[in-house]
Write a protein that holds these residues in place. Structure first.
Motif, PDB file in Angstrom:
ATOM      1  N   LYS A  37       7.583   4.295  21.397  1.00 19.54           N
ATOM      2  CA  LYS A  37       8.645   4.378  22.405  1.00 19.54           C
ATOM      3  C   LYS A  37       9.829   5.212  21.941  1.00 19.54           C
ATOM      4  N   ASN A  38       9.995   5.377  20.624  1.00 26.07           N
ATOM      5  CA  ASN A  38      11.175   6.053  20.102  1.00 26.07           C
ATOM      6  C   ASN A  38      10.880   7.347  19.357  1.00 26.07           C
ATOM      7  N   HIS A  39       9.723   7.461  18.739  1.00 25.97           N
ATOM      8  CA  HIS A  39       9.424   8.575  17.846  1.00 25.97           C
ATOM      9  C   HIS A  39       9.357   9.887  18.613  1.00 25.97           C
ATOM     10  N   GLY A  40       9.851  10.965  18.027  1.00 28.12           N
ATOM     11  CA  GLY A  40       9.903  12.265  18.687  1.00 28.12           C
ATOM     12  C   GLY A  40       8.544  12.893  18.917  1.00 28.12           C
ATOM     13  N   SER A  41       7.554  12.578  18.063  1.00 27.29           N
ATOM     14  CA  SER A  41       6.239  13.203  18.223  1.00 27.29           C
ATOM     15  C   SER A  41       5.479  12.646  19.423  1.00 27.29           C
ATOM     16  N   SER A  42       5.962  11.536  20.000  1.00 27.38           N
ATOM     17  CA  SER A  42       5.312  10.935  21.171  1.00 27.38           C
ATOM     18  C   SER A  42       5.998  11.322  22.478  1.00 27.38           C
ATOM     19  N   ARG A  43       6.925  12.270  22.415  1.00 27.84           N
ATOM     20  CA  ARG A  43       7.702  12.639  23.601  1.00 27.84           C
ATOM     21  C   ARG A  43       6.813  13.132  24.749  1.00 27.84           C
ATOM     22  N   LYS A  68      -0.692   1.450  25.160  1.00 26.45           N
ATOM     23  CA  LYS A  68      -0.494   0.634  23.970  1.00 26.45           C
ATOM     24  C   LYS A  68       0.674   1.203  23.166  1.00 26.45           C
ATOM     25  N   PRO A  69       1.885   0.651  23.373  1.00 22.65           N
ATOM     26  CA  PRO A  69       3.011   1.125  22.567  1.00 22.65           C
ATOM     27  C   PRO A  69       2.887   0.616  21.134  1.00 22.65           C
ATOM     28  N   ARG A  70       3.165   1.485  20.148  1.00 21.11           N
ATOM     29  CA  ARG A  70       3.102   1.131  18.726  1.00 21.11           C
ATOM     30  C   ARG A  70       4.339   1.692  18.048  1.00 21.11           C
ATOM     31  N   ARG A  71       4.877   0.954  17.110  1.00 14.05           N
ATOM     32  CA  ARG A  71       6.089   1.393  16.426  1.00 14.05           C
ATOM     33  C   ARG A  71       5.757   2.374  15.312  1.00 14.05           C
ATOM     34  N   ARG A  73       4.377   5.265  14.997  1.00 12.15           N
ATOM     35  CA  ARG A  73       3.050   5.879  14.910  1.00 12.15           C
ATOM     36  C   ARG A  73       3.023   7.099  15.818  1.00 12.15           C
ATOM     37  N   THR A  74       2.132   8.021  15.513  1.00 10.33           N
ATOM     38  CA  THR A  74       1.990   9.211  16.341  1.00 10.33           C
ATOM     39  C   THR A  74       1.164   8.882  17.586  1.00 10.33           C
ATOM     40  N   ALA A  75       1.290   9.698  18.606  1.00  6.73           N
ATOM     41  CA  ALA A  75       0.576   9.472  19.865  1.00  6.73           C
ATOM     42  C   ALA A  75      -0.904   9.793  19.704  1.00  6.73           C
ATOM     43  N   VAL A  76      -1.748   8.978  20.332  1.00  9.31           N
ATOM     44  CA  VAL A  76      -3.205   9.135  20.232  1.00  9.31           C
ATOM     45  C   VAL A  76      -3.821   8.824  21.596  1.00  9.31           C
ATOM     46  N   ILE A  77      -4.842   9.591  21.953  1.00  7.44           N
ATOM     47  CA  ILE A  77      -5.672   9.264  23.118  1.00  7.44           C
ATOM     48  C   ILE A  77      -7.000   8.754  22.576  1.00  7.44           C
ATOM     49  N   TRP A  88     -11.347   9.956  19.737  1.00  6.22           N
ATOM     50  CA  TRP A  88      -9.888   9.880  19.757  1.00  6.22           C
ATOM     51  C   TRP A  88      -9.318  11.240  19.429  1.00  6.22           C
ATOM     52  N   ILE A  89      -8.154  11.485  20.019  1.00  7.44           N
ATOM     53  CA  ILE A  89      -7.484  12.768  19.862  1.00  7.44           C
ATOM     54  C   ILE A  89      -6.053  12.499  19.408  1.00  7.44           C
ATOM     55  N   ASN A  90      -5.670  13.114  18.310  1.00  8.20           N
ATOM     56  CA  ASN A  90      -4.316  12.996  17.801  1.00  8.20           C
ATOM     57  C   ASN A  90      -3.409  13.877  18.663  1.00  8.20           C
ATOM     58  N   CYS A  91      -2.408  13.299  19.284  1.00  7.89           N
ATOM     59  CA  CYS A  91      -1.544  14.025  20.222  1.00  7.89           C
ATOM     60  C   CYS A  91      -0.147  14.231  19.655  1.00  7.89           C
ATOM     61  N   ARG A  92      -0.045  14.447  18.373  1.00 10.28           N
ATOM     62  CA  ARG A  92       1.260  14.644  17.740  1.00 10.28           C
ATOM     63  C   ARG A  92       1.911  15.908  18.298  1.00 10.28           C
ATOM     64  N   ASN A  93       3.105  15.753  18.828  1.00  8.83           N
ATOM     65  CA  ASN A  93       3.909  16.843  19.390  1.00  8.83           C
ATOM     66  C   ASN A  93       3.224  17.585  20.537  1.00  8.83           C
ATOM     67  N   PHE A  94       2.315  16.930  21.259  1.00  4.44           N
ATOM     68  CA  PHE A  94       1.693  17.544  22.430  1.00  4.44           C
ATOM     69  C   PHE A  94       2.667  17.495  23.599  1.00  4.44           C
ATOM     70  N   THR A  95       2.553  18.480  24.484  1.00  3.69           N
ATOM     71  CA  THR A  95       3.349  18.460  25.709  1.00  3.69           C
ATOM     72  C   THR A  95       2.603  17.664  26.778  1.00  3.69           C
ATOM     73  N   LYS A  96       3.297  17.399  27.867  1.00  2.20           N
ATOM     74  CA  LYS A  96       2.698  16.668  28.990  1.00  2.20           C
ATOM     75  C   LYS A  96       1.492  17.433  29.537  1.00  2.20           C
ATOM     76  N   GLU A  97       1.589  18.769  29.620  1.00  3.31           N
ATOM     77  CA  GLU A  97       0.495  19.588  30.153  1.00  3.31           C
ATOM     78  C   GLU A  97      -0.729  19.549  29.234  1.00  3.31           C
ATOM     79  N   GLU A  98      -0.508  19.562  27.915  1.00  5.88           N
ATOM     80  CA  GLU A  98      -1.628  19.501  26.978  1.00  5.88           C
ATOM     81  C   GLU A  98      -2.355  18.163  27.081  1.00  5.88           C
ATOM     82  N   ILE A  99      -1.630  17.103  27.258  1.00  3.90           N
ATOM     83  CA  ILE A  99      -2.252  15.782  27.408  1.00  3.90           C
ATOM     84  C   ILE A  99      -3.058  15.727  28.700  1.00  3.90           C
TER      85      ILE A  99
END
Length: 182
Positions: A37-43, A68-71, A73-77, A88-99
């Motif tokens: 919810k707070n980390h920049g890489s999950s923006r 699934k919010p996690r403290r 941690r980087t974003a993952v699909i 699973w796909i690591n979504c670190r610093n992905f944009t909304k369009e990439e997701i």
């Protein structure tokens, strides 16, 4: 030469049987979007959840979507398919369009095929002990010894008359008989 391929999961080419004949069944069963919810890489993941998740869920009612919010941690699909595969796909610093693009790709796949070694390029569930059919399977063996060009073999083969040709012939005969009786 590297032997790393022997550690890959191996198998045959598989597709969902008759998928798309009658109706299409999406092979993606479940998607879990993990984010902080707070980390920049999950923006980008948070932006997608706020603006694109509802549309994705409406357009794909057969796919269950979990958040699934996690403290810290980087974003993952995380995706699960009907055949039991998980990806699973690591979504670190992905944009909304990439997701959105990754979810679209997962939606159209039938499982995780990365790191998969094919045993054969062709596979059948019911193999024939006679071997595969070829255009030369039922040819006369004497044709192997013929010198080409051959006038006899270059002629079209005599085929049986079609039902239409037989009906036309019967019609013509009946017309001739009718003219003779008149």
């Amino acid at each position: 030469m590297s032997n790393s391929h022997i550690f890959l999961k191996s198998g045959f080419i598989t597709t969902p049987s008759q998928n798309g004949v009658g109706r299409y069944v999406c092979q993606l069963q479940r998607v879990v979007l993990k984010f902080c919810k707070n980390h920049g890489s999950s923006r980008g993941m948070r932006d997608f959840i706020e603006s694109g998740l509802v549309d994705f869920a409406k357009n794909n009612p057969g796919i269950v979507v979990y958040l699934k919010p996690r403290r810290h941690r980087t974003a993952v699909i995380s995706a699960e398919f009907l055949n039991g595969d998980k990806q699973w796909i690591n979504c670190r610093n992905f944009t909304k369009e990439e997701i959105t693009k990754w979810l679209s790709l997962l939606r159209t796949q039938s499982g995780d095929k990365t790191g998969f070694r094919l045993r054969k390029l062709l596979h059948t569930d019911h193999p024939s002990i006679q071997g595969p059919w070829t255009p030369y399977t039922f040819k006369d063996p004497s044709e192997n010894l013929v010198k080409y060009p051959n006038k006899e073999l270059s002629q079209s083969k005599k085929l049986e008359k079609t039902a239409t040709e037989q009906l036309i012939e019967l019609f013509n005969r009946s017309n001739l008989e009718n003219k003779r009786t008149d």
